[in-house]
Motif scaffolding. Structure first.
Motif, PDB file in Angstrom:
ATOM      1  N   PRO A 110       9.295  16.048 -20.775  1.00 40.86           N
ATOM      2  CA  PRO A 110       9.402  15.401 -22.081  1.00 40.86           C
ATOM      3  C   PRO A 110      10.847  14.998 -22.313  1.00 40.86           C
ATOM      4  N   VAL A 111      11.049  14.027 -23.186  1.00 39.57           N
ATOM      5  CA  VAL A 111      12.388  13.530 -23.481  1.00 39.57           C
ATOM      6  C   VAL A 111      12.697  13.764 -24.955  1.00 39.57           C
ATOM      7  N   MET A 112      13.845  14.349 -25.225  1.00 36.36           N
ATOM      8  CA  MET A 112      14.296  14.518 -26.597  1.00 36.36           C
ATOM      9  C   MET A 112      15.489  13.597 -26.846  1.00 36.36           C
ATOM     10  N   GLY A 113      15.662  13.174 -28.099  1.00 31.83           N
ATOM     11  CA  GLY A 113      16.797  12.343 -28.457  1.00 31.83           C
ATOM     12  C   GLY A 113      18.049  13.180 -28.611  1.00 31.83           C
ATOM     13  N   LEU A 114      19.167  12.665 -28.135  1.00 34.95           N
ATOM     14  CA  LEU A 114      20.447  13.341 -28.247  1.00 34.95           C
ATOM     15  C   LEU A 114      21.404  12.524 -29.107  1.00 34.95           C
ATOM     16  N   GLY A 115      22.198  13.228 -29.896  1.00 33.39           N
ATOM     17  CA  GLY A 115      23.225  12.573 -30.687  1.00 33.39           C
ATOM     18  C   GLY A 115      24.557  13.248 -30.440  1.00 33.39           C
ATOM     19  N   LEU A 116      25.421  13.238 -31.448  1.00 37.13           N
ATOM     20  CA  LEU A 116      26.731  13.873 -31.332  1.00 37.13           C
ATOM     21  C   LEU A 116      26.741  15.181 -32.105  1.00 37.13           C
ATOM     22  N   ASP A 117      27.476  16.158 -31.592  1.00 39.38           N
ATOM     23  CA  ASP A 117      27.611  17.419 -32.311  1.00 39.38           C
ATOM     24  C   ASP A 117      28.802  17.346 -33.269  1.00 39.38           C
ATOM     25  N   ALA A 124      23.521  18.073 -25.286  1.00 40.17           N
ATOM     26  CA  ALA A 124      22.652  18.124 -24.110  1.00 40.17           C
ATOM     27  C   ALA A 124      21.366  18.841 -24.494  1.00 40.17           C
ATOM     28  N   PRO A 125      20.337  18.758 -23.664  1.00 43.47           N
ATOM     29  CA  PRO A 125      19.113  19.518 -23.948  1.00 43.47           C
ATOM     30  C   PRO A 125      19.433  21.002 -24.072  1.00 43.47           C
ATOM     31  N   PRO A 126      18.673  21.754 -24.858  1.00 43.43           N
ATOM     32  CA  PRO A 126      18.948  23.185 -25.046  1.00 43.43           C
ATOM     33  C   PRO A 126      18.816  23.957 -23.741  1.00 43.43           C
ATOM     34  N   VAL A 127      19.749  24.877 -23.523  1.00 44.23           N
ATOM     35  CA  VAL A 127      19.729  25.640 -22.271  1.00 44.23           C
ATOM     36  C   VAL A 127      18.568  26.612 -22.209  1.00 44.23           C
ATOM     37  N   ASN A 128      17.943  26.918 -23.358  1.00 47.54           N
ATOM     38  CA  ASN A 128      16.787  27.811 -23.325  1.00 47.54           C
ATOM     39  C   ASN A 128      15.499  27.050 -23.017  1.00 47.54           C
ATOM     40  N   ASN A 129      15.619  25.751 -22.744  1.00 47.48           N
ATOM     41  CA  ASN A 129      14.477  24.952 -22.318  1.00 47.48           C
ATOM     42  C   ASN A 129      14.945  24.037 -21.187  1.00 47.48           C
ATOM     43  N   PRO A 130      15.142  24.581 -19.980  1.00 45.94           N
ATOM     44  CA  PRO A 130      15.727  23.810 -18.880  1.00 45.94           C
ATOM     45  C   PRO A 130      14.819  22.750 -18.295  1.00 45.94           C
ATOM     46  N   ARG A 131      13.589  22.634 -18.823  1.00 42.44           N
ATOM     47  CA  ARG A 131      12.642  21.654 -18.279  1.00 42.44           C
ATOM     48  C   ARG A 131      12.510  20.413 -19.150  1.00 42.44           C
ATOM     49  N   ILE A 132      13.512  20.142 -19.948  1.00 46.29           N
ATOM     50  CA  ILE A 132      13.484  18.972 -20.808  1.00 46.29           C
ATOM     51  C   ILE A 132      14.753  18.164 -20.584  1.00 46.29           C
ATOM     52  N   VAL A 133      14.641  16.842 -20.678  1.00 44.02           N
ATOM     53  CA  VAL A 133      15.812  15.977 -20.534  1.00 44.02           C
ATOM     54  C   VAL A 133      16.127  15.340 -21.880  1.00 44.02           C
ATOM     55  N   GLY A 134      17.329  14.803 -21.994  1.00 41.80           N
ATOM     56  CA  GLY A 134      17.746  14.181 -23.238  1.00 41.80           C
ATOM     57  C   GLY A 134      18.207  12.748 -23.025  1.00 41.80           C
TER      58      GLY A 134
END
Length: 245
Positions: A110-117, A124-134
């Motif tokens: 699955p793909v999640m949208g990434l913005g700025l922190d 970046a995608p959350p490290v507790n969900n290493p199977r997702i890209v951003g």
């Protein structure tokens, strides 16, 4: 608007992790929760940084024109010109990226949208969900004219992640991105490069070439427990087909 931040991501991994086959169907709620946890941190963690150079080049604007006489300024071969024309003709309107598939390395994500922190860096995608890209949602969407950026972890403290085998891709391999408008943008890999952080070619990676392109990015190179990975892996691809889902 220029982006002035680095991408955050790969968490102190084992660089010798074994290959992994990933078929992810993580829920959007999990991704949202993980990203919120990262954003709530008091500051950046060295061990949690993909550390791409700042996105100081507009991914939706043309890349700088090479100086006359340089190899890059020579006319492109006819086949390359035809490919560029086809990619431009296939260009799609904006639409959110929803799913990424790379058959050659057995990746579905699955793909999640990434913005700025809060520090002005691309998250970046959350490290507790290493199977997702951003996907960088403030830039072009995959299939739209411009350079779409997709990032993912190579590995984390818990083991292999979605882009572990990204550097195994070869020219001609396919990357499918399913969009919210129920179209699949099909990209063909042009090349795969590993750049040391100090030699990262911002304009080449982030810049717009005049056609719909895609960049897949993750950590690469040698690994040091204190400083992390020394390089970044970049996959260059361009749009070659569009399918209706």
């Amino acid at each position: 608007m220029l982006v002035t931040g680095v991408v955050r991501g790969c968490e102190d991994p084992s660089p010798d992790a074994s290959p992994v086959t990933v078929a992810a169907d993580a829920a959007a709620a999990d991704a949202k929760a993980g990203n919120a946890a990262e954003g709530s941190a008091a500051g950046p963690r060295r061990s949690n940084a993909i550390e791409l150079p700042p996105l100081t080049v507009r991914s939706e604007a043309p890349a700088p024109t090479p100086a006359p006489g340089t190899p890059a300024s020579r006319p492109a071969p006819a086949a390359q010109q035809a490919g560029a024309q086809r990619a431009t003709a296939l260009a799609l309107p904006p639409s959110q990226a929803k799913k990424l598939a790379i058959p050659a390395i057995t990746v579905e994500s699955p793909v999640m949208g990434l913005g700025l922190d809060g520090h002005g860096r691309l998250t970046a995608p959350p490290v507790n969900n290493p199977r997702i890209v951003g996907w960088y949602r403030n830039g072009p969407s995959p299939g739209e004219r411009g350079t779409a950026l997709v990032v993912g972890h190579r590995d984390t403290r818990t083991g292999p992640a979605i882009f572990l085998n990204l550097n195994a891709l070869k020219p001609g391999d396919k990357v499918d991105v399913v969009r919210a408008d129920r179209r699949t943008a099909v990209f063909t890999v042009d090349k795969v490069r590993t750049y040391k952080k100090e030699d990262f070619p911002d304009a080449e990676v982030y810049g717009h070439t005049g056609r719909p392109e895609l960049r897949l990015l993750t950590c690469g190179g040698s690994f040091d427990k204190k400083s992390g990975y020394a390089a970044n892996v970049v996959v260059f691809a361009h749009l070659t087909d569009v399918r209706q889902v």
